[in-house]
Design a protein around this motif. Structure first.
Motif, PDB file in Angstrom:
ATOM      1  N   PHE A   1       3.678  15.329   5.450  1.00  0.00           N
ATOM      2  CA  PHE A   1       3.721  14.245   6.074  1.00  0.00           C
ATOM      3  C   PHE A   1       4.716  13.084   5.806  1.00  0.00           C
ATOM      4  O   PHE A   1       5.350  13.258   4.766  1.00  0.00           O
ATOM      5  N   VAL A   2       4.968  12.263   6.856  1.00  0.00           N
ATOM      6  CA  VAL A   2       6.116  11.131   6.468  1.00  0.00           C
ATOM      7  C   VAL A   2       5.333  10.021   6.994  1.00  0.00           C
ATOM      8  O   VAL A   2       4.846   9.821   8.000  1.00  0.00           O
TER       9      VAL A   2
ATOM     10  N   HIS B   1       1.476   6.151  -7.076  1.00  0.00           N
ATOM     11  CA  HIS B   1       0.358   6.967  -7.527  1.00  0.00           C
ATOM     12  C   HIS B   1       0.440   8.604  -7.221  1.00  0.00           C
ATOM     13  O   HIS B   1       0.161   9.393  -8.148  1.00  0.00           O
ATOM     14  N   PHE B   2       1.077   9.064  -6.201  1.00  0.00           N
ATOM     15  CA  PHE B   2       1.083  10.536  -5.633  1.00  0.00           C
ATOM     16  C   PHE B   2       2.709  11.090  -5.996  1.00  0.00           C
ATOM     17  O   PHE B   2       2.826  12.274  -5.871  1.00  0.00           O
ATOM     18  N   ASP B   3       3.325  10.195  -6.681  1.00  0.00           N
ATOM     19  CA  ASP B   3       4.867  10.846  -6.788  1.00  0.00           C
ATOM     20  C   ASP B   3       5.391  11.236  -5.759  1.00  0.00           C
ATOM     21  O   ASP B   3       6.016  12.423  -6.050  1.00  0.00           O
ATOM     22  N   LEU B   4       5.273  10.397  -4.741  1.00  0.00           N
ATOM     23  CA  LEU B   4       6.080  10.985  -3.490  1.00  0.00           C
ATOM     24  C   LEU B   4       7.570  10.411  -3.427  1.00  0.00           C
ATOM     25  O   LEU B   4       8.027   9.578  -4.209  1.00  0.00           O
TER      26      LEU B   4
ATOM     27  N   VAL C   1       0.666  -1.059   0.016  1.00  0.00           N
ATOM     28  CA  VAL C   1      -0.089   0.140   0.063  1.00  0.00           C
ATOM     29  C   VAL C   1       0.860   1.329  -0.041  1.00  0.00           C
ATOM     30  O   VAL C   1       0.717   2.194  -0.722  1.00  0.00           O
ATOM     31  N   ILE C   2       1.907   1.291   0.934  1.00  0.00           N
ATOM     32  CA  ILE C   2       2.977   2.443   0.858  1.00  0.00           C
ATOM     33  C   ILE C   2       3.447   2.437  -0.454  1.00  0.00           C
ATOM     34  O   ILE C   2       3.649   3.755  -1.264  1.00  0.00           O
TER      35      ILE C   2
END
Length: 183
Positions: A172-173, A84-87, A77-78
């Protein structure tokens, strides 16, 4: 081998004491590994001092051995959120991780062969920190990791205690605790 012992001294892994009556020290041994670079050439030689944990007795040298780690599903999931969010994703390894775990039990270990100082050969190592090979080593490292991460303002996820979160406004982290044994 000297580098490994220096690291253990720096981390306060043990102190030399007279073995108390009725106590039986566990043994230790050296494990060696050749590290190679991407081309297959020898990069360095590594030595790790490990306790002979298989000689530990439940109820005497340890009580619990269970250490939680994140589930594969949580990790997936992470990774999906990152994609998906290009983190930004950062992976880290804690060198000599197990040497940071505090021991609850009183455990005595024989000194490594060939490394006893003159006049101290009869002394044993009273372990202050966990050491590779102990049955409870991964559990004690998890407790230390959990304590430090929470002291930095992270909270654990109620569905997976090995996923930590920290929020600061829109930032967030997410932190995922897992471990692999590779030395």
């Amino acid at each position: 081998m000297e580098s490994e012992l220096e690291s253990m001294t720096k981390n306060g892994v043990w102190r030399l004491v007279v073995l108390p009556p009725g106590c039986k020290p566990i043994g230790c041994k050296w494990v060696y590994k050749t590290k190679r670079n991407a081309q297959g050439q020898i990069d360095r030689y590594k030595a790790r001092l490990v306790a002979k944990g298989y000689t530990q007795e439940e109820g005497v040298d340890y009580n619990e051995t269970f250490s939680p780690v994140s589930t594969k599903d949580s990790f997936r999931v992470i990774m999906a959120l990152v994609a998906h969010f290009d983190l930004h994703l950062h992976q880290m390894d804690v060198k000599t991780a197990f040497l940071n775990g505090d021991l609850i039990e009183e455990i005595y270990m024989k000194q490594p062969d060939g490394f006893a100082s003159k006049g101290e050969e009869s002394l044993v190592c009273k372990l202050q920190k966990s050491i590779y090979g102990l049955k409870q080593a991964s559990r004690q490292w998890y407790f230390k990791f959990d304590e430090v991460v929470k002291s930095q303002g992270f909270i654990d996820n109620p569905l997976d205690e090995c996923i930590y979160m920290k929020f600061n406004g829109k930032n967030f982290v997410l932190c995922c605790y897992t471990w692999m044994t590779s030395f």
